[in-house]
Design a protein around this motif. Structure first.
Motif, mmCIF file in Angstrom:
data_model
loop_
_atom_site.group_PDB
_atom_site.id
_atom_site.type_symbol
_atom_site.label_atom_id
_atom_site.label_comp_id
_atom_site.label_asym_id
_atom_site.label_seq_id
_atom_site.Cartn_x
_atom_site.Cartn_y
_atom_site.Cartn_z
ATOM 1 N N ARG A 95 0.820 -1.219 0.000
ATOM 2 C CA ARG A 95 0.000 0.000 0.000
ATOM 3 C C ARG A 95 0.850 1.263 0.000
ATOM 4 N NH1 ARG A 95 -4.643 -1.759 4.471
ATOM 5 N NH2 ARG A 95 -5.821 -3.158 3.077
ATOM 6 N N SER A 96 1.943 1.247 0.723
ATOM 7 C CA SER A 96 2.805 2.430 0.783
ATOM 8 C C SER A 96 3.692 2.584 -0.444
ATOM 9 C CB SER A 96 3.687 2.357 2.026
ATOM 10 O OG SER A 96 4.584 1.257 1.954
ATOM 11 N N GLY A 97 3.802 1.542 -1.262
ATOM 12 C CA GLY A 97 4.662 1.577 -2.440
ATOM 13 C C GLY A 97 6.115 1.269 -2.152
ATOM 14 N N GLU A 98 6.443 1.037 -0.892
ATOM 15 C CA GLU A 98 7.833 0.763 -0.529
ATOM 16 C C GLU A 98 8.325 -0.533 -1.154
ATOM 17 O OE1 GLU A 98 10.527 0.015 3.515
ATOM 18 O OE2 GLU A 98 8.406 0.612 3.677
ATOM 19 N N LEU A 99 7.459 -1.545 -1.194
ATOM 20 C CA LEU A 99 7.859 -2.834 -1.741
ATOM 21 C C LEU A 99 8.205 -2.719 -3.223
ATOM 22 C CD1 LEU A 99 8.235 -5.848 -1.170
ATOM 23 C CD2 LEU A 99 5.838 -6.186 -1.780
ATOM 24 N N PHE A 100 7.419 -1.938 -3.969
ATOM 25 C CA PHE A 100 7.682 -1.784 -5.398
ATOM 26 C C PHE A 100 8.985 -1.024 -5.640
ATOM 27 C CE2 PHE A 100 3.006 -2.080 -5.065
ATOM 28 C CZ PHE A 100 2.826 -3.238 -5.804
ATOM 29 N N GLY A 101 9.324 -0.106 -4.743
ATOM 30 C CA GLY A 101 10.599 0.579 -4.857
ATOM 31 C C GLY A 101 11.766 -0.375 -4.697
ATOM 32 N N HIS A 102 11.678 -1.267 -3.715
ATOM 33 C CA HIS A 102 12.725 -2.278 -3.524
ATOM 34 C C HIS A 102 12.814 -3.213 -4.735
ATOM 35 C CE1 HIS A 102 13.564 -1.022 0.510
ATOM 36 N NE2 HIS A 102 12.352 -1.334 0.972
ATOM 37 N N ILE A 103 11.659 -3.625 -5.242
ATOM 38 C CA ILE A 103 11.646 -4.540 -6.391
ATOM 39 C C ILE A 103 12.257 -3.870 -7.619
ATOM 40 C CG2 ILE A 103 10.140 -5.741 -8.015
ATOM 41 C CD1 ILE A 103 8.246 -6.291 -5.691
ATOM 42 N N LEU A 242 23.806 -6.418 -0.048
ATOM 43 C CA LEU A 242 24.198 -6.440 1.364
ATOM 44 C C LEU A 242 25.489 -5.655 1.615
ATOM 45 C CD1 LEU A 242 23.407 -10.132 2.362
ATOM 46 C CD2 LEU A 242 22.114 -8.069 2.940
ATOM 47 N N SER A 243 26.152 -5.246 0.533
ATOM 48 C CA SER A 243 27.409 -4.507 0.683
ATOM 49 C C SER A 243 27.156 -3.009 0.656
ATOM 50 C CB SER A 243 28.380 -4.897 -0.441
ATOM 51 O OG SER A 243 27.815 -4.571 -1.709
ATOM 52 N N GLY A 244 26.347 -2.548 1.587
ATOM 53 C CA GLY A 244 26.100 -1.115 1.702
ATOM 54 C C GLY A 244 25.050 -0.613 0.733
ATOM 55 N N SER A 245 23.787 -0.850 1.045
ATOM 56 C CA SER A 245 22.691 -0.436 0.178
ATOM 57 C C SER A 245 21.576 0.153 1.024
ATOM 58 C CB SER A 245 22.172 -1.630 -0.635
ATOM 59 O OG SER A 245 21.093 -1.248 -1.450
ATOM 60 N N THR A 246 20.810 1.041 0.424
ATOM 61 C CA THR A 246 19.676 1.660 1.125
ATOM 62 C C THR A 246 18.351 1.286 0.495
ATOM 63 O OG1 THR A 246 19.891 3.663 -0.230
ATOM 64 C CG2 THR A 246 21.072 3.612 1.883
ATOM 65 N N GLN A 247 18.378 0.443 -0.531
ATOM 66 C CA GLN A 247 17.149 0.023 -1.192
ATOM 67 C C GLN A 247 17.417 -1.265 -1.951
ATOM 68 O OE1 GLN A 247 15.474 2.901 -3.909
ATOM 69 N NE2 GLN A 247 13.379 2.376 -3.368
ATOM 70 N N GLY A 248 16.394 -2.090 -2.012
ATOM 71 C CA GLY A 248 16.530 -3.365 -2.699
ATOM 72 C C GLY A 248 15.943 -4.492 -1.865
ATOM 73 N N MET A 252 16.005 -4.948 2.190
ATOM 74 C CA MET A 252 14.769 -5.124 2.949
ATOM 75 C C MET A 252 14.875 -6.341 3.869
ATOM 76 S SD MET A 252 10.933 -5.756 1.433
ATOM 77 C CE MET A 252 11.427 -7.371 0.799
ATOM 78 N N MET A 253 15.461 -7.433 3.375
ATOM 79 C CA MET A 253 15.646 -8.621 4.202
ATOM 80 C C MET A 253 16.617 -8.339 5.348
ATOM 81 S SD MET A 253 15.916 -11.456 1.140
ATOM 82 C CE MET A 253 16.230 -12.799 2.292
ATOM 83 N N SER A 254 17.681 -7.605 5.069
ATOM 84 C CA SER A 254 18.640 -7.261 6.121
ATOM 85 C C SER A 254 17.999 -6.382 7.184
ATOM 86 C CB SER A 254 19.842 -6.549 5.502
ATOM 87 O OG SER A 254 20.745 -6.120 6.504
ATOM 88 N N LEU A 255 17.157 -5.459 6.744
ATOM 89 C CA LEU A 255 16.448 -4.607 7.699
ATOM 90 C C LEU A 255 15.494 -5.423 8.556
ATOM 91 C CD1 LEU A 255 16.199 -1.614 8.509
ATOM 92 C CD2 LEU A 255 14.284 -1.446 6.887
ATOM 93 N N GLY A 256 14.818 -6.382 7.950
ATOM 94 C CA GLY A 256 13.937 -7.257 8.713
ATOM 95 C C GLY A 256 14.713 -8.084 9.732
ATOM 96 N N HIS A 257 15.911 -8.490 9.371
ATOM 97 C CA HIS A 257 16.749 -9.231 10.313
ATOM 98 C C HIS A 257 17.150 -8.359 11.496
ATOM 99 C CE1 HIS A 257 20.791 -10.568 11.754
ATOM 100 N NE2 HIS A 257 20.178 -11.741 11.790
ATOM 101 N N GLN A 258 17.526 -7.112 11.237
ATOM 102 C CA GLN A 258 17.941 -6.221 12.313
ATOM 103 C C GLN A 258 16.793 -5.890 13.255
ATOM 104 O OE1 GLN A 258 19.734 -2.811 10.439
ATOM 105 N NE2 GLN A 258 21.252 -4.035 9.338
ATOM 106 N N LEU A 259 15.578 -5.792 12.693
ATOM 107 C CA LEU A 259 14.404 -5.461 13.503
ATOM 108 C C LEU A 259 13.671 -6.701 14.008
ATOM 109 C CD1 LEU A 259 12.955 -2.543 11.339
ATOM 110 C CD2 LEU A 259 14.417 -2.375 13.374
#
Length: 298
Positions: A95-103, A242-248, A252-259
């Motif tokens: 809904r927020s469009g964040e997923l499509f940005g990563h894709i 995973l080598s220094g990224s802010t989108q993708g 997103m998976m790395s962020l989910g792991h941290q949280l």
């Protein structure tokens, strides 16, 4: 006084023979058309049956996945969430469009690296196979680098190119280059010499032999390497992001792991699997359209 004509019966017989021949040709054409229609109908039926079985396999997999945390009580649903929980976590991102940005960002990186690898892999494969001097000079270097895992190059890529888009695309191109190069090299090198001599006897030059004989003969090898490179591109994509990224997707998976949001990690896994399957199906579709005479294993 009139005389009976002798030629008229002969012409009539000739006309009947021509009419019979035309009817035979028409029957043959009609039979060929019916055979073609039957073949197309059977192919459509097989395709529909295959799609139905594919959907059935996906449905059975999702049902088993949903049931496992409920059947086996020792499995923690927080660590192994069922598809319903994964979908529930994905809805806000959609809904927020964040997923499509990563894709979109992940697909852009994967396609860019794959295209670079495709051009370089086929070019280097043809050159090293056709020029013995270049083959012997580059053989130890290329085969040596082919044995180096793409993950081992990640720290150097970050050090050389920084944390922008260049190292990610370079890593994907690195990983996808070698399958295309080695299969192109083998296919071009092992082209039957009889084909080349036959083309030369007909007056074909070196370029004509390359494009009309060598590359078509090596096509099965090249397509096999391209298909393998598609899968490798997605594998290296995860390491690259995973080598220094802010989108993708991998970010997103790395962020989910941290949280400690395991559902987010499963969303990434599902997306990678879906993209891998769709990329392979797209490859087969394009191959059938461009080379209808070539049948690859699905």
């Amino acid at each position: 006084m009139s005389f009976p004509s002798i030629a008229q019966p002969e012409l009539g017989a000739e006309g009947r023979r021509q009419g019979g021949a035309a009817a035979t040709v028409a029957d043959t054409v009609s039979l060929a058309e019916r055979f073609q229609q039957d073949s197309e109908r059977q192919e459509r039926s097989r395709r529909r049956g295959r799609i139905a079985l594919n959907l059935l396999g996906v449905a059975l997999f999702l049902l088993a996945w949903e049931a496992i945390p409920h059947v086996f009580e020792w499995i923690n649903p927080a660590l192994f969430p069922p598809p319903s929980k994964v979908l529930e976590a994905a809805i806000p991102l959609i809904r927020s469009g964040e997923l499509f940005g990563h894709i979109g960002m992940s697909l852009l990186r994967a396609i860019s690296g794959f295209v670079i690898a495709l051009v370089l892999g086929i070019s280097v494969g043809v050159l090293t196979a056709r020029i013995p001097l270049l083959q012997y000079v580059s053989e130890p270097v290329l085969h040596g680098f082919r044995s180096v895992p793409s993950l081992a190059v990640v720290p150097l890529a970050v050090l050389w190119f920084g944390i922008g888009e260049a190292p990610k695309v370079a890593l994907i191109a690195w990983g996808a280059f070698f399958p295309i190069w080695i299969t192109t090299f083998i296919g071009v090198r092992d082209t039957n010499v009889v084909y080349l001599r036959s083309a030369a006897s007909l007056g074909a030059g070196r370029l004509q032999q390359l494009f009309l004989v060598v590359l078509p003969a090596a096509l099965p090898f090249i397509l096999a390497g391209v298909r393998q490179a598609l899968a490798v591109s997605l594998v290296v994509l995860v390491a690259a992001e995973l080598s220094g990224s802010t989108q993708g997707i991998a970010y997103m998976m790395s962020l989910g792991h941290q949280l400690f949001q395991v559902e987010i990690m499963f969303i990434g896994l599902v997306l990678l699997g879906v993209f891998g399957f769709l990329a392979d199906r797209l490859f087969l579709l394009v191959t059938r359209k461009l080379f209808p005479w070539y049948h690859t294993v699905s």
